[in-house]
Design an enzyme around this catalytic site. Sequence first.
Site, PDB file in Angstrom:
ATOM      1  N   VAL A 165      85.740  76.836 -34.102  1.00  0.00           N
ATOM      2  CA  VAL A 165      86.147  75.992 -33.000  1.00  0.00           C
ATOM      3  C   VAL A 165      88.274  76.480 -33.737  1.00  0.00           C
ATOM      4  O   VAL A 165      89.096  76.631 -32.658  1.00  0.00           O
ATOM      5  CB  VAL A 165      86.096  74.171 -33.329  1.00  0.00           C
ATOM      6  CG1 VAL A 165      87.944  73.292 -32.983  1.00  0.00           C
ATOM      7  CG2 VAL A 165      84.994  73.826 -33.006  1.00  0.00           C
ATOM      8  N   GLU A 173      92.743  77.098 -28.308  1.00  0.00           N
ATOM      9  CA  GLU A 173      91.901  76.208 -26.753  1.00  0.00           C
ATOM     10  C   GLU A 173      92.817  75.851 -25.927  1.00  0.00           C
ATOM     11  O   GLU A 173      92.626  75.545 -24.593  1.00  0.00           O
ATOM     12  CB  GLU A 173      91.515  75.020 -27.449  1.00  0.00           C
ATOM     13  CG  GLU A 173      89.633  75.050 -28.306  1.00  0.00           C
ATOM     14  CD  GLU A 173      89.878  75.102 -29.686  1.00  0.00           C
ATOM     15  OE1 GLU A 173      90.413  75.069 -30.491  1.00  0.00           O
ATOM     16  OE2 GLU A 173      89.377  75.077 -30.271  1.00  0.00           O
ATOM     17  N   ASP A 194     109.887  96.410   2.812  1.00  0.00           N
ATOM     18  CA  ASP A 194     109.861  96.539   4.273  1.00  0.00           C
ATOM     19  C   ASP A 194     111.270  96.661   4.311  1.00  0.00           C
ATOM     20  O   ASP A 194     112.228  95.649   4.502  1.00  0.00           O
ATOM     21  CB  ASP A 194     109.196  95.456   4.565  1.00  0.00           C
ATOM     22  CG  ASP A 194     109.475  95.744   6.374  1.00  0.00           C
ATOM     23  OD1 ASP A 194     109.112  96.750   6.631  1.00  0.00           O
ATOM     24  OD2 ASP A 194     109.107  94.718   6.811  1.00  0.00           O
ATOM     25  N   ASP A 199     107.086  91.722   6.523  1.00  0.00           N
ATOM     26  CA  ASP A 199     106.556  90.428   7.368  1.00  0.00           C
ATOM     27  C   ASP A 199     105.798  90.401   8.292  1.00  0.00           C
ATOM     28  O   ASP A 199     105.394  89.804   9.904  1.00  0.00           O
ATOM     29  CB  ASP A 199     107.853  89.745   8.270  1.00  0.00           C
ATOM     30  CG  ASP A 199     108.994  91.559   8.031  1.00  0.00           C
ATOM     31  OD1 ASP A 199     108.460  92.029   8.661  1.00  0.00           O
ATOM     32  OD2 ASP A 199     109.645  91.113   8.899  1.00  0.00           O
ATOM     33  N   ASP A 213     102.320  95.065   7.599  1.00  0.00           N
ATOM     34  CA  ASP A 213     102.382  95.287   6.602  1.00  0.00           C
ATOM     35  C   ASP A 213     100.996  94.539   5.463  1.00  0.00           C
ATOM     36  O   ASP A 213     100.860  94.835   4.591  1.00  0.00           O
ATOM     37  CB  ASP A 213     103.513  94.516   6.350  1.00  0.00           C
ATOM     38  CG  ASP A 213     105.099  94.716   6.680  1.00  0.00           C
ATOM     39  OD1 ASP A 213     104.795  96.110   6.312  1.00  0.00           O
ATOM     40  OD2 ASP A 213     105.713  94.248   7.304  1.00  0.00           O
ATOM     41  N   ASN A 224      94.107  71.304 -33.039  1.00  0.00           N
ATOM     42  CA  ASN A 224      94.218  72.360 -31.890  1.00  0.00           C
ATOM     43  C   ASN A 224      94.884  71.877 -30.265  1.00  0.00           C
ATOM     44  O   ASN A 224      95.445  72.696 -29.092  1.00  0.00           O
ATOM     45  CB  ASN A 224      93.649  72.794 -31.514  1.00  0.00           C
ATOM     46  CG  ASN A 224      93.377  73.870 -33.119  1.00  0.00           C
ATOM     47  OD1 ASN A 224      93.988  74.095 -33.924  1.00  0.00           O
ATOM     48  ND2 ASN A 224      91.437  75.125 -33.205  1.00  0.00           N
ATOM     49  N   THR A 237      97.996  67.722 -31.793  1.00  0.00           N
ATOM     50  CA  THR A 237      99.302  67.830 -31.848  1.00  0.00           C
ATOM     51  C   THR A 237      99.492  69.155 -31.605  1.00  0.00           C
ATOM     52  O   THR A 237     101.175  68.758 -31.247  1.00  0.00           O
ATOM     53  CB  THR A 237      99.160  68.102 -33.819  1.00  0.00           C
ATOM     54  OG1 THR A 237      97.756  68.747 -34.280  1.00  0.00           O
ATOM     55  CG2 THR A 237      98.191  66.279 -34.456  1.00  0.00           C
TER      56      THR A 237
END
Length: 839
Positions: free
Chosen positions: A282, A287, A329, A577, A581, A670, A673
Site C-alpha cells: 500500500v 494509489e 494539411d 480534414d 488525410d 495516500n 489526505t
Amino acid sequence: MNRDIIEVPHSLKVEDILNSLGSSLDGLSWGEARKRIQIYGKNTLEEEKINRWKIFLRQFNSPLIYILLIAALISLLVGEIKDFFVITSLVFANGVIGYFQEIKAEVSIRSLKKLTESKVKVIREGKIVEIPSSELVPGDIVVLSEGDLVTADIRLIDSKGLLIDESSITGESIPVEKDHSAILPKETLPYELKNMALSGTTVVRGSGIGVVVRTGKMTYFARITEKVKEKPPLSPVIKALKVFTRRYVIFVIFFLTIVGIIAYYQGRRILEIAMILISQLVSSVPEGLPIVITLTLVVGALALSKRKTLVRYLPAVEVLGSATTIVIDKTGTITEGKLAVKEVFAKDEEMLKVVSALCNNFRDGHGDPIDRALAKWLGEEYEKIRSLYPRVKEYPFDVKHRFMATINEFKGKKTLFIKGAYESLKEIAINRDLKEFDRILEKMTENGLRVLAFGYGEWNGDDFSKWKIRIVGLIGFYDPPKEGVREAVEVARRAGIRIIMITGDHLLTAKAIAKEVGIWRERDLILTGKDIDSLDDKELYKVLEKTTVIARALPEHKYRVVRVLQENDEIVAVTGDGVNDVPALRVADLGIAMGSGTEAAKSVAKMVIVDNDLRIIIDAIKQGRVIADNLRKVVYYLISTSIGEVILISLSILLGLPLPLFAIQILWINLVTDGVQDKTFPLCKEETDVMDRLPRRPEKLFFDGYQMARILYFGLLMGLTNLFLYMHLLNIYEYAIVNSIIFTSSVVVQWFNGIQAQKEKEPFFKNVKKSLTINPYIFLGILASMVLQLIALYLVPDWFKTVPLPIEGWLYVLLVSLICFFAVEIWKWIEYLINKVRK
C-alpha cells in the site's frame, strides 16, 4: 463485375464499360438494381462499432492497478475487510471516471455526424429519379449538377464545363476541370483522373453524366479509409506510464521479497509478515496516480474545449506537449481554402475590371471559386458594371478550349468578353505586346499562382476559330494563408517543433504558400509524391530531416511519411480534414481533424479543432505542455511521498521495531489526505514559458535523472526524519501516541511537499507571490485534508487505530515538516544558483 473495369475505368472507352457492366444510357431497371444491391452490397462504409465493455475494462489495464488489487486480495485473506473494500472502491472509482470521460467524448463526436443521408439523381428505365446514395450500384447512370456530392466512383460519359472540388481526396484546393472524352493511361494518378468523378468530391460548376463503376468498399475513398482499421500508436503519456510502471513494479517486487525474507528470519509470525507486506504494498503504490492523471487530462480537455478543441481520447491531451513534428494539411489549416486575387497585370485596367465582372457567373453568394474571387476583388464595382451592360449570351467553360465567354450589350453593340487559359486566348489575340504577357505569366507561375487571361473583342458568331480579341490583362489567383499563421509557425519553431506542410497542390503553389507563412526557408528541401516513391525508408528519413514541404502527395505518401518519422522516434501530430488525410490521422501519435472537414477524418482523429486555425493548434500544444508539466509535478509528489513511507516502514522492520503505520493509516494518507491535495495539481499554472524549450521525450516525462534525484532526495528526507522521530518518541510515549504522531507527521510533511512541488525550477522564496498564486487551490486542498485528518484523530479514532494528539505531539509534527520544507528549499537554491552560473 470485370476486375479491369474496377481498377482502370479511366483507360477504357465508355462503350466498353457500359457493355461490361450490362448497362446503357437509359440506366438499369429497378429489378436489376435490386439484384445488384444483393451482389455488391449497399453503397456505404462500415462504421467501427464502440465496444463499451472494452472501454471500461481498459481503464484497469495498468500494473499500478494490479499491485493495488494484489494488496486488496492479501487484505481479504488476512481478514482486513475494511482495507479490502477501501482499495477496491478506489480502483472501481478510477475506472468509472475514465470510462465516462471517453464515452462522453465519443458521443460528442458522433453528434457532429450528419443526420440525413445524401440523395443522388440517377437514370432508371430511361427516367431521371432521385434515390438515397446508399442504393447506388455499379452500372447506374448518375446525373451530376452544381452542388452535388459525388457518392461513388463514376466514369464520365458526358460533361459540360464540369468543375469538381477534389480537395477532400487529393488535398488540392483548386477545383479540377473534367473532360469525359479523355482516355488516360492505366498508371494515371488519382489527382490526374480528368474523366472520373471520385466518391467524396463535390461538383462546383457545370454538369455531367456518368456510369457508376465502383461503390462502397471498392471506391478510392474506401481504399483510403481501409487503413483506419490499423491500430494507432500508444500516446506518449501511456508509453511513459508503461516505462515507469514496468521499472517500478520490478523494484517493488524485489524490495518486498527482501523485506519478507528479513522479516521471516527475524522470527516474525506469518500473520505479521502478511501485514508487513500489505503495509509495504500500500505504501509503495501511489494509489492516486491513475485517477489524478485522468483528472489532469480531463481538466486539460475542458481547458482545450474553451479554445475550440474537442478531445476524443484523453491521453491525446498530453501528446500535444510531446510532439516533435507536426505534419500539416495546407488547405483549411494554413490557407483559407478559398481562392483570392493575388497579383494583377493590366494593360487596360478599366477593361480588365469590365471583363472580370461580365464574364462571371457569381450571384447571390453562389459561384465557382474563380468567379467568387473576382467579385470580391471588384467589390461594389461588380454589381454596378453588370447592371450597366446586360448579358445577351453565354458560352460556358469549355474543357477543350479552356475558356468561358459571354456576349454583352456594351456601348451600343454586342461585344465578346472572354477569360481563360493564356495559351488559349493567345491563339486568337491581336495584341502586339505578347512577349510582355509571356514574361509576366512566367513570373506569376513561378510564384505558385493560377493565372487567367482576360480579353474582349467584336462578336462575329459562334465559330471560336474566327474570334479576334485583345488581351487586356492577367490575374493571378491563390489560396491565401490565414491570419496569424506566420506567428504560429514561429512559436512552433521556437518550441523545437518541426512543421512539414503536405498537400496535393502543385510544387510551386505549395512552395509559395509555405514561404509566405515561414514554413519553407532557404536551404529547406521540397519533396513530391514521386520523390517519396523513389526512396527507401532510410533514405526518406534523411531527406525528411531537411524537408518542410511535400507537394503532389497522395494519401499513401502522407501515411508513409508519418510512419517513417515514427520509426525514427519522432512523435508526430497530423492535421487534416479530407478523406485523403484519414490513414495518416489514424496512425499518427495525435490526429487532429478540422471541424469543417469530412466525417471520415473526424471519426479517426483523437482531437477535433472546431475552428480550422493553426494558431489554435499551437495554443493547444502550449496547453499540452502545461498539462505535461503538471503530470510531472504530481508524479514527483506522489512517488516521493510513497518512497518516504516505504523507507520509514522498511527501516523500522530492519531495526526490529514495531510497524510505525498500520495499513489502514497508509491508505488514509495516500487516498484521502494527500489524495485530496494531489487533485489540485491539474489547476497549476505554467511556471515558465513552456514554448521556450524543446519537446520532452515520453520516457523522460515522469523519470529523468533530475526527477529521480529529487524524488529520492525527498523520499530519504521524509523517511529518515520520521524514523528518527519515531525512535525518539518510542522512548517517551506509549506506542498508540507515537503511532498517531508519526501518522499525522506523514500527512503534514506531504502538505509542505505539495506546496514545494508547485514550482519545479524555482525556490519558494525566490518569488513568494508567484509561489502563492501559481496554484492557490493547493491551499484549499490542504484545508480539506486538515479537516479530514482532524476527523480521523478526534472524531473516529477507532476506525484508524489512533488516539487524540497532545499539544507537544503537534509541535513534533510541525518541526519535522519544517525541516523537510527547508531542506527542499536549500536543494532548490543550490540548483538555481548552479544553473544561473552555467547560463
